[in-house]
Design an enzyme around this catalytic site. Structure first.
Site, mmCIF file in Angstrom:
data_model
loop_
_atom_site.group_PDB
_atom_site.id
_atom_site.type_symbol
_atom_site.label_atom_id
_atom_site.label_comp_id
_atom_site.label_asym_id
_atom_site.label_seq_id
_atom_site.Cartn_x
_atom_site.Cartn_y
_atom_site.Cartn_z
ATOM 1 N N HIS A 52 -6.923 -2.898 -4.426
ATOM 2 C CA HIS A 52 -7.776 -4.070 -4.232
ATOM 3 C C HIS A 52 -9.081 -3.840 -5.006
ATOM 4 C CE1 HIS A 52 -5.287 -6.052 -1.242
ATOM 5 N NE2 HIS A 52 -5.189 -4.919 -0.571
ATOM 6 N N HIS A 73 0.493 -4.269 -6.425
ATOM 7 C CA HIS A 73 1.332 -3.514 -5.492
ATOM 8 C C HIS A 73 2.504 -2.930 -6.268
ATOM 9 C CE1 HIS A 73 5.241 -3.852 -3.259
ATOM 10 N NE2 HIS A 73 4.629 -2.992 -2.475
ATOM 11 N N ASN A 85 6.028 -0.189 -5.470
ATOM 12 C CA ASN A 85 6.769 0.591 -4.483
ATOM 13 C C ASN A 85 8.096 1.009 -5.085
ATOM 14 O OD1 ASN A 85 9.162 0.102 -2.268
ATOM 15 N ND2 ASN A 85 7.470 1.270 -1.411
ATOM 16 N N VAL A 86 8.471 2.278 -4.892
ATOM 17 C CA VAL A 86 9.834 2.734 -5.200
ATOM 18 C C VAL A 86 10.295 3.573 -4.015
ATOM 19 C CG1 VAL A 86 9.869 2.614 -7.722
ATOM 20 C CG2 VAL A 86 8.816 4.589 -6.624
ATOM 21 N N ARG A 87 11.547 3.405 -3.623
ATOM 22 C CA ARG A 87 12.002 4.015 -2.373
ATOM 23 C C ARG A 87 13.499 4.326 -2.434
ATOM 24 N NH1 ARG A 87 10.887 -1.363 -1.899
ATOM 25 N NH2 ARG A 87 12.649 -2.703 -1.318
ATOM 26 N N HIS A 133 5.317 -20.533 4.797
ATOM 27 C CA HIS A 133 4.453 -21.392 5.617
ATOM 28 C C HIS A 133 3.363 -22.055 4.785
ATOM 29 C CE1 HIS A 133 2.677 -17.359 5.577
ATOM 30 N NE2 HIS A 133 1.503 -17.908 5.792
ATOM 31 N N GLY A 165 6.448 4.975 11.587
ATOM 32 C CA GLY A 165 5.586 5.487 10.529
ATOM 33 C C GLY A 165 4.128 5.464 10.936
ATOM 34 N N ARG A 166 3.309 6.078 10.121
ATOM 35 C CA ARG A 166 1.873 6.171 10.425
ATOM 36 C C ARG A 166 1.219 4.817 10.174
ATOM 37 N NH1 ARG A 166 -2.880 8.198 7.335
ATOM 38 N NH2 ARG A 166 -4.325 9.167 8.829
#
Length: 308
Positions: A99, A109, A111-113, A178, A262-263
């Site tokens: 940000h 953003h 992400n790789v998982r 929405h 998760g945390r």
């Protein structure tokens, strides 16, 4: 012969990717550096979170690595795959959210998982997922073209249908039903990738992770010194409200993280530190704020711009 699943190679790559990303965040911001929190998951596993707060360039930037496991997959993971309910699981990944302070630099953003679900003597079920997307507050066609051109380059070695498929999936996923509104200009989103076998699926995932910085860094350099006033800052804070709405209402990754124990602090580091909602606010016709809605929040073929 069943192809070997090299979990250790995935973990080594993800930890190295986190190191690489957090190092670049530190190098960009002259005021603050990432601090690291290591944590353990009560249900199994843990991770390390690196976060920069109140920097000169970034209001908040975080890169998480996590490797968690448990006796049964959370409902967020089995909603699309009900046949996996009751299986034990491992989940590991790296997620990044930035940000920026300057409204002319987009939020981003990545992400790789990797997931693996197991049950007794049955063959393990595994898959990769991830992607990256861009959320501008003020639109620049040059930035959008570069972002999508780099996304296409990340996919080129994996088939001509790879980019259009995952670009469309990103447009569909990062959408606020929405509001009937896209979150940003998209990028790539993929899930359940395993059809090509472990080695090639892992190579594709690495390509996505490795192309994030080439996609985002030039945008930072082009926009970081642009002057802005309070009006642009106010619009940035208003648009950040959409980011919060998506992450808390729509995002499956947020739900998975919370449901898997998760945390919480690491999961919710994706939320911006400051945000503002305005009742029924509308942009002034013909303004740069209106142009964001009219041009940049409408899914389009960015590669068709500027002769790309």
């Amino acid at each position: 012969m069943t192809e070997q699943i090299d979990i250790h190679a995935v973990e080594d790559y993800l930890k190295g990717l986190q190191d690489h990303l957090s190092s670049h965040i530190d190098s960009w911001d002259s005021k603050q550096q990432c601090r690291e929190d290591k944590w353990r998951n009560n249900k199994g596993g843990g991770g390390r979170s690196r976060i920069l707060v109140d920097g000169g360039l970034f209001e908040q930037a975080g890169v998480n690595f996590s490797h968690v496991y448990g006796d049964s997959l959370p409902t967020a993971a089995t909603a699309q795959r009900p046949e996996l309910a009751g299986r034990s699981f491992q989940a590991m990944g790296v997620s990044l959210v930035i940000h920026p302070r300057n409204p002319y630099i987009p939020t981003t953003h990545m992400n790789v998982r990797f997931f693996m679900a197991e049950k007794d003597a049955a063959e393990p079920v595994w898959w990769f997922g991830g992607g990256f997307d861009l959320t501008p507050y003020y639109g620049f066609e040059e930035d959008a073209v570069h972002w999508h051109r780099t996304a296409k380059q990340a996919c080129e070695a994996f088939g001509k249908e790879c980019y259009p498929r995952y670009k469309q999936w990103c447009d569909d996923y990062f959408y606020l039903p929405h509001r009937q509104e896209a979150r940003g200009i998209g990028g790539l989103f993929f899930d359940d990738v395993n059809q090509a076998g472990f080695a090639r699926s892992f190579a594709f995932t690495r390509s996505i992770g490795d192309h994030f910085l080439p996609a985002y860094a030039p945008i930072i350099e082009r926009r970081r010194h642009l002057p802005y006033e309070q009006a642009q800052r106010d619009f940035q804070l208003y648009r950040r409200g959409r980011y919060v709405e998506f992450n808390l209402v729509c995002d499956r990754g947020t739900l998975f993280g919370l449901q898997s124990g998760g945390r919480t602090e690491s999961i919710l580091m994706s939320l911006p530190p400051l945000v503002r909602w305005r009742y029924n606010w509308q942009p002034v016709p013909g303004s740069e704020e209106a142009r964001l809605y009219e041009v940049f929040l409408k899914p389009r073929d960015w590669l068709d711009c500027q002769g790309a």
